[in-house]
Design an enzyme around this catalytic site. Sequence first.
Site, PDB file in Angstrom:
ATOM      1  NE  ARG A 103     -11.932  -2.806  13.319  1.00  0.00           N
ATOM      2  CZ  ARG A 103     -11.957  -2.339  11.887  1.00  0.00           C
ATOM      3  NH1 ARG A 103     -12.331  -3.215  10.763  1.00  0.00           N
ATOM      4  NH2 ARG A 103     -11.490  -1.167  11.624  1.00  0.00           N
ATOM      5  CE  LYS A 162     -16.040  -2.166   2.835  1.00  0.00           C
ATOM      6  NZ  LYS A 162     -16.222  -1.653   4.158  1.00  0.00           N
ATOM      7  NE  ARG A 169     -12.112   4.462   9.333  1.00  0.00           N
ATOM      8  CZ  ARG A 169     -12.007   3.344   9.868  1.00  0.00           C
ATOM      9  NH1 ARG A 169     -11.814   3.140  11.120  1.00  0.00           N
ATOM     10  NH2 ARG A 169     -12.186   2.298   9.025  1.00  0.00           N
ATOM     11  NE  ARG A 206      -7.308  -0.225  11.300  1.00  0.00           N
ATOM     12  CZ  ARG A 206      -8.438  -0.645  10.435  1.00  0.00           C
ATOM     13  NH1 ARG A 206      -8.380  -1.881   9.995  1.00  0.00           N
ATOM     14  NH2 ARG A 206      -9.024   0.434   9.811  1.00  0.00           N
ATOM     15  NE  ARG A 214     -11.763   3.473   1.169  1.00  0.00           N
ATOM     16  CZ  ARG A 214     -12.488   2.967   2.459  1.00  0.00           C
ATOM     17  NH1 ARG A 214     -13.157   3.785   2.918  1.00  0.00           N
ATOM     18  NH2 ARG A 214     -11.754   1.775   2.960  1.00  0.00           N
TER      19      ARG A 214
END
Length: 207
Positions: A127, A13, A171, A160, A88
């Site tokens: 990532r 996104k 998540r 992260r 959300r």
Amino acid sequence: MNVVLLGLPGAGKGTQAKIIMEHLRIPYVSTGEMLRQAADNRTELGLVAKKYMIKGELVPDELTIGITKNRLLNADCANGCLLDGFPRNIAQAQALKDFMQAHCKKIDVVIYVDVKEALLMERLTGRRTCEQCGAAYHVVYQPPRIVSRCDQCDGNLKRREDDNEATVQERLRINKDLIMQLTAFYQSEGSLRVIDGSQGIEQLMRS
């Protein structure tokens, strides 16, 4: 034009949002980025939000709704914006709808970026970000020339806290049901559009 981007974590996104933002010339409003910045700056809101984010849990509605409303009141959002990471859940979607109506506006289109879970896991856990300059990398799709070192400043690359395998799984689990509820909500509003997020950026822009 007011646009909402929906998708599970890792759907792409953020990347897609920046391209759309430039095309439509509207500001990019990322609730996730605002919350992470607040956490990095150790603001009162940021410290509260970080407790939830490092566990892979959703930040409470009152925090996300408040920070997003404040952002939407800025002058640069007068002619529209691109929302990424908000809403959300249904409560946030209703709060956004009420806010827009109170300001004689509406959400014009909601884009749902659909991606398979296995690909999301690969994208998220791979990532890496430079601790020094913030440059972004991926161990599979955009690896640095030297492992764990930034190409631009030779800074250390880190993952992260909320991108480790256990947190990513949590998540995705939390977000999956919520996304389905949101797509149903916006389909009933007549504003939903679904695109295949496993395609490249060029294909997505032509979708």
